[in-house]
Design a protein around this motif. Structure first.
Motif: not given
Length: 555
Positions: A134, A138, A141, A165, A192, A194
């Motif tokens: 993770t 990220n 990003c 993300r 954006d 997720f």
């Protein structure tokens, strides 16, 4: 019978160094995470690299109910049963995602008396691999948005940013977000998204990388965006690959744990199979093959998803071949495929079973197309009737399929001895494994080969967005990569309501994306979500910690 977590908490675990010693691993080749978990060092991989490979056994399943059909339970129990009959065996599994743990499906460490331990650790933070993945995703990003904020030297078009993300949690509210609000100092406003961590390309890369150098190369090759002039931008272009690799330098090392009966288990990586490629890491599987005579591994969901991707993507990249394939079938999933609502699958219903058993027939037929011996594991649940179980057995006989009743949930290794013997017999039969498509085929030819040969579709339709995306893949010279189809797990089609063995259906490819670092083309069908949501009553409602600090309600 005790709950899964009660059984796990009452078990006596061996110190992990003793589990390692069983398979010839020295204490110096372990990196300890407490007394019962350890990572396997690069020194070990180097020392055993010239050992002969053991036999590889893949555990897959029919199309499941929403609760799953016990693949991990069967894998753990089969590993325990192999030890009962004197076979040197290691199981290789994926790590659980927190999304299902707190959502609807629960954990992924097996169940009953066929579990991988320490169950609570494995299902929660384990050794931190998910968090590292993770963080690495990220970080990329953040560096991309920072590059745009700090002058955008590469002229990145913020309307064409591809990387998303991620978070290892089911959180539908984050599927579509707007970032960079609050004025100039807070970044450039843009849309954006997720996705769940186990659907990320970084997860896929970790599972397909052969070593740390390959990991860095693959991370650098992630296609993150396009410029205003339409040129591709990769993670290495924004200089994110080195720092991402640093975050993953420990996560790339496989984890060693044990089953409830002390069988060694290597757990590493955890991509979803309905979204991603659904297999544990190549490093974990290859280590297991070098350390034992048999490696029992699994692939997510039914054979139309996880097994297909294991056989057409993972085996191709790893240079490995299965000696046998085990298909897990249950009375309740066959009744579900026969049209029984999930709330009623525990009740005897021979008519529905007879209607739904065609689903098992398709999975047997499909796995035979890879020229590998197939065994059906009939995973028994406590409320299965004798008549239902006998009907499945008769169906297997009529279709020439080897089978065994598996009762590892209630009996542990002893309940899987018959299955273990069948697996050993199958591994001695000829296996002429070959993927079902050639990499020389076009993207559409690969998609249609899977859709028609494995799913049974009559036709594949493409949206205009998918057509445009495929053309972009071809323009980038990535059309010779394998394809990874994102599809519902509940049906052989892209429609979860089409159960059993649907005929004359069409599937629709709604979009396509390039996982350039992982090395495959992702094909999105139906309404598959890359960020799941929690159900009305999530499993999290029942999870708690008592006054003594003991976790309760985890399953």
């Amino acid at each position: 019978m005790l709950s899964d977590i009660q059984i796990a908490q009452q078990a006596t675990l061996l110190p992990i160094k003793e589990v390692a010693a069983k398979i010839g691993i020295t204490e110096d080749e372990l990196e300890f995470y407490g007394k019962y978990k350890a990572k396997l060092s690069d020194d070990l991989a180097e020392r055993i690299k010239n050992n002969p490979d053991g036999k590889l056994v893949l555990v897959t399943a029919i199309n499941p109910t929403p609760a799953g059909e016990g693949k991990t339970t069967t894998t753990a129990g089969l590993g325990q049963a192999m030890a009962k009959i004197g076979k040197n065996t290691i199981i290789a599994l994926r790590e659980p995602s927190l999304g299902p743990v707190f959502g609807i499906k629960g954990g992924a460490a097996g169940g009953g008396y066929a579990q991988v331990l320490p169950m609570e650790d494995i299902n929660l933070h384990f050794t931190g691999d998910m968090h590292a993945i993770t963080a690495a995703n990220n970080l990329c990003c953040a560096m991309l948005d920072n590059h745009i904020q700090q002058g955008n030297a590469l002229m990145i078009d913020q309307r064409r940013i591809l990387i998303k993300r991620c978070l290892d949690m089911n959180d539908r509210a984050l599927r579509n977000v707007v970032i960079g609000l609050g004025g100039k100092v807070n970044g450039i406003p843009r849309e954006d998204h997720f996705i769940i961590t186990v659907a990320s390309e970084v997860m896929a890369i970790l599972c397909l990388a052969s070593d740390i150098a390959d990991l860095k190369r693959r991370l650098g090759n992630i296609l993150v965006a396009y410029t205003y002039s339409g040129e591709p931008v990769y993670a290495k272009d924004i200089k994110a690959d080195g720092a991402m690799t640093a975050l993953l330098k420990d996560a790339i090392k496989p984890n060693l744990v044990q089953t409830l009966e002390g069988t060694p288990a290597i757990m590493h990586g955890g991509p979803f199979a309905n979204i991603a490629h659904g297999c544990n890491s190549i490093r974990a599987t290859k280590l297991a093959l070098k350390l034992a005579d048999y490696c029992i591994t699994e692939a997510g969901f039914g054979s139309d998803l996880g097994a297909e991707k294991f056989l057409d993507i993972k085996c191709r990249y790893a240079g490995i071949s299965p000696s046998a394939i085990v298909i897990v079938a249950t009375c309740r999933a066959l009744k579900y495929n026969g049209g029984v609502p999930k709330s009623d699958v525990a009740n005897e219903n021979l008519d529905a079973l007879k209607k739904g058993i065609v689903n098992l027939g398709v999975h047997i037929e499909n796995m035979r197309k890879y020229n590998v011996p197939v065994i059906v594991a009939i995973n028994r649940f406590g409320n299965d009737s004798k008549q239902e179980l006998e009907y499945i057995e008769d169906y297997c006989r009529e279709n020439g399929a080897d089978f065994a009743l598996s009762d590892v949930f209630c009996e542990g290794g002893n309940g899987g001895v018959e299955l273990a013997k069948k697996v050993v017999e199958a591994c001695e039969k000829p296996s002429n494994f070959a993927p079902i498509y050639s990499l020389d085929h076009t993207v559409k030819e690969k998609i249609e080969k899977i859709a028609k040969t494995i799913y049974g579709a009559s036709k594949v339709n493409y949206t205009s967005a998918a057509e445009k995306a495929i053309a972009e893949v071809e323009k980038l010279g990535a059309d010779k990569l394998p394809v990874c189809i994102a599809k519902t797990q509940y049906s052989l089609s892209d429609n979860p309501a089409l159960l059993g063995a649907p005929k004359d259906f069409e599937i629709t490819v709604r979009n396509v994306s390039l996982s350039n670092g992982a090395g495959f083309v992702v094909v999105y069908t139906g309404d598959i979500m890359t960020m799941p949501g929690l159900p009305k009553v999530p499993a999290a409602h029942g999870i708690d910690v008592d006054e003594n600090g003991k976790i309760v309600g985890l399953f």
